[in-house]
Scaffold this motif. Structure first.
Motif, short mmCIF file in Angstrom:
data_model
loop_
_atom_site.label_atom_id
_atom_site.label_comp_id
_atom_site.label_asym_id
_atom_site.label_seq_id
_atom_site.Cartn_x
_atom_site.Cartn_y
_atom_site.Cartn_z
N TRP A 39 0.84 -1.19 0.00
CA TRP A 39 0.00 0.00 0.00
C TRP A 39 0.87 1.25 0.00
CZ3 TRP A 39 -5.26 -0.39 2.82
CH2 TRP A 39 -6.03 0.76 2.58
N ARG A 40 1.83 1.31 0.89
CA ARG A 40 2.69 2.50 0.97
C ARG A 40 3.56 2.65 -0.28
NH1 ARG A 40 2.12 5.19 5.57
NH2 ARG A 40 1.52 4.10 7.49
N ARG A 41 3.93 1.54 -0.86
CA ARG A 41 4.71 1.60 -2.10
C ARG A 41 3.89 2.24 -3.22
NH1 ARG A 41 7.46 -3.75 -4.95
NH2 ARG A 41 7.86 -2.85 -7.01
N LEU A 42 2.61 1.87 -3.30
CA LEU A 42 1.77 2.37 -4.40
C LEU A 42 1.20 3.76 -4.13
CD1 LEU A 42 -0.12 -0.87 -5.47
CD2 LEU A 42 1.70 0.30 -6.71
N SER A 49 -2.52 7.60 -7.51
CA SER A 49 -3.59 7.43 -6.53
C SER A 49 -4.02 8.80 -6.05
CB SER A 49 -3.13 6.58 -5.34
OG SER A 49 -2.11 7.26 -4.61
N THR A 50 -5.14 8.87 -5.33
CA THR A 50 -5.57 10.13 -4.74
C THR A 50 -5.16 10.14 -3.27
OG1 THR A 50 -7.73 9.85 -3.66
CG2 THR A 50 -7.69 9.68 -6.06
N LEU A 116 -5.17 2.18 -5.99
CA LEU A 116 -3.80 2.70 -6.06
C LEU A 116 -3.09 1.90 -7.13
CD1 LEU A 116 -4.69 2.47 -2.75
CD2 LEU A 116 -2.60 3.85 -2.60
N TRP A 117 -2.48 2.59 -8.08
CA TRP A 117 -1.95 1.93 -9.28
C TRP A 117 -0.46 2.18 -9.44
CZ3 TRP A 117 -5.36 -0.60 -12.72
CH2 TRP A 117 -6.72 -0.37 -12.49
N ASN A 160 -8.75 6.93 -15.36
CA ASN A 160 -8.96 5.89 -14.38
C ASN A 160 -9.29 4.59 -15.11
OD1 ASN A 160 -9.96 4.16 -12.39
ND2 ASN A 160 -11.21 5.72 -11.41
N PRO A 161 -8.48 3.55 -14.98
CA PRO A 161 -8.74 2.32 -15.75
C PRO A 161 -10.11 1.71 -15.50
CG PRO A 161 -6.49 2.31 -14.93
CD PRO A 161 -7.17 3.48 -14.27
N PHE A 162 -10.73 1.93 -14.34
CA PHE A 162 -12.04 1.34 -14.10
C PHE A 162 -13.13 1.99 -14.96
CE2 PHE A 162 -10.45 -1.08 -10.56
CZ PHE A 162 -11.30 -2.18 -10.54
#
Length: 395
Positions: A39-42, A49-50, A116-117, A160-162
């Motif tokens: 999580w922290r890496r992304l 990410s926002t 987060l991408w 946003n890929p979604f």
């Protein structure tokens, strides 16, 4: 614990899928601590990410609020063939009418929701990648439907890929102010509006009149003490439900505002207008070096409220971030009149309701229909007045 949902080798069609998708495996993580390193890496600024999806913000929310609402972490992490994380979906799982519903962590307190991408992966993500992700979630999870609401169509000029998935407009839009670094201040707020605010400020001015961004723990605690005294009075005045009185919410906000980020800032920033006698107005939100997004606000109950202290504070906040080269500012989802005085454009926001099982299909259709109806009411003045009347009557 982690429930590995390896995609490759599960079906006869897996080899063909691996040729078209970089996603090789998906894990469902149900403990925050196990997800934290990825999580922290992304959430690093070099990724995509926002600030609403920072670990410090959502972990606080889950511990203080989500757990009390019987929501359990449901964190989907997708990896490539070499074990590099490509994305993390920060979801929480609940059961409604026997259906497992996975939704974004944060509840009512996040304006924007997003995965987060890995930045490069997000730029190139395809329908095959999304299909591989959803297949991985479906294979080993208890979720019947993904209710992915309030997602920005774009963030930092990346799609946003979604948005590839079937989508619909969210209930509300988000007014936004675009800021060009180095542009004159009057490009953000015109001269005539500034003069009006200056006139109000002269009437408002009292000994010690000042604008500040809270920095010390003591300042933050003092300003939040004031906020939690005044906000319930303001919401009662408007006949609105007090979401800040819900179990765990005050602790979530206090802990998150006090949390320091790696860059020295706070997970939630507090801006205030005050004088020697009282706090006059307060706005709080998240900032990431490029955009400020407001989360909550209120203003004094005293006679000083007649001079638009919230608008004066908003001017100061815009000037504060303009001086720091920010590119955008928003005041949260909703079409309140004061937001339109500063934010002239709309941020496109969308929802996905994605069924993962036979139970999820009718649930996804029902949730989609409810949100479409809410959006219709919001955009029809007669229906909106009727809904507001009902809320005042039964609220």
């Amino acid at each position: 614990m982690t429930m590995a949902a390896a995609i490759e080798g599960r079906t006869a069609e897996a080899p063909a899928r691996s040729l078209t998708s970089r996603i090789a495996s998906v894990d469902i993580v149900t403990e925050l601590g196990h997800a934290e390193p990825v999580w922290r890496r992304l959430e690093d600024p070099t990724q995509f990410s926002t600030p609403y999806q920072r670990f410090d913000l959502l972990a606080n929310w889950q511990l203080q609020v989500g757990a009390r609402q019987n929501l359990t972490p449901f964190i989907a992490i997708a990896y490539d063939g070499e074990g590099r994380p490509l994305l993390l979906l920060p979801l929480a799982l609940t059961r409604k009418h026997g259906v497992g519903v996975a939704c974004f962590m944060g509840g009512k307190h996040t304006t924007f929701n997003m995965a987060l991408w890995d930045r490069d992966f997000a730029k190139e993500a395809t329908a095959a990648d999304l299909a591989a992700l959803l297949s991985g979630i479906r294979d080993r999870s208890a979720a019947d439907v993904l209710a992915l609401t309030q997602q920005p169509l774009r963030w930092r000029d990346i799609s946003n890929p979604f948005a590839i998935e079937p989508r619909q407009s969210s209930v509300n839009d988000c007014p936004v102010l675009t800021m060009v670094p180095g542009a004159p201040a009057t490009d953000m707020i015109g001269n005539s509006f500034r003069r009006r605010l200056k006139g109000k400020e002269r009437k408002l001015s009292s000994p010690g009149h000042r604008y500040r961004v809270a920095d010390t723990d003591a300042e933050i605690e003092r300003l939040l003490d004031w906020f939690f005294r005044i906000k319930p009075l303001r919401m009662a005045e408007q006949k609105l439900p007090n979401v800040f009185a819900e179990a765990g919410v005050e602790n979530f906000i206090r802990h998150t505002c006090l949390t320091r980020l790696a860059d020295g800032g706070r997970a939630i920033d507090i801006h205030a207008l005050e004088c020697d006698e009282e706090v006059i107005a307060l706005y709080a939100g998240v900032a990431d070096g490029q955009r400020f997004s407001m989360m909550f606000n209120t203003y004094t109950m005293s006679d000083r409220s007649r001079y638009s202290p919230g608008l004066i504070l908003m001017r100061d906040i815009i000037d504060h971030y303009a001086e720091r080269g920010y590119r955008a500012l928003d005041l949260g989802i909703g079409s309140d009149e004061y937001k339109r005085q500063f934010c002239k454009s709309d941020e496109p926001i969308f929802d996905n309701f994605i069924p993962l099982s036979w139970r999820g299909k009718p649930a996804a259709l029902a949730m989609s229909g409810v949100n479409r109806a809410k959006r219709l009411v919001k955009r029809n003045e007669t229906l909106l007045r009727f809904a507001q009347s009902l809320r005042r009557t039964f609220g």
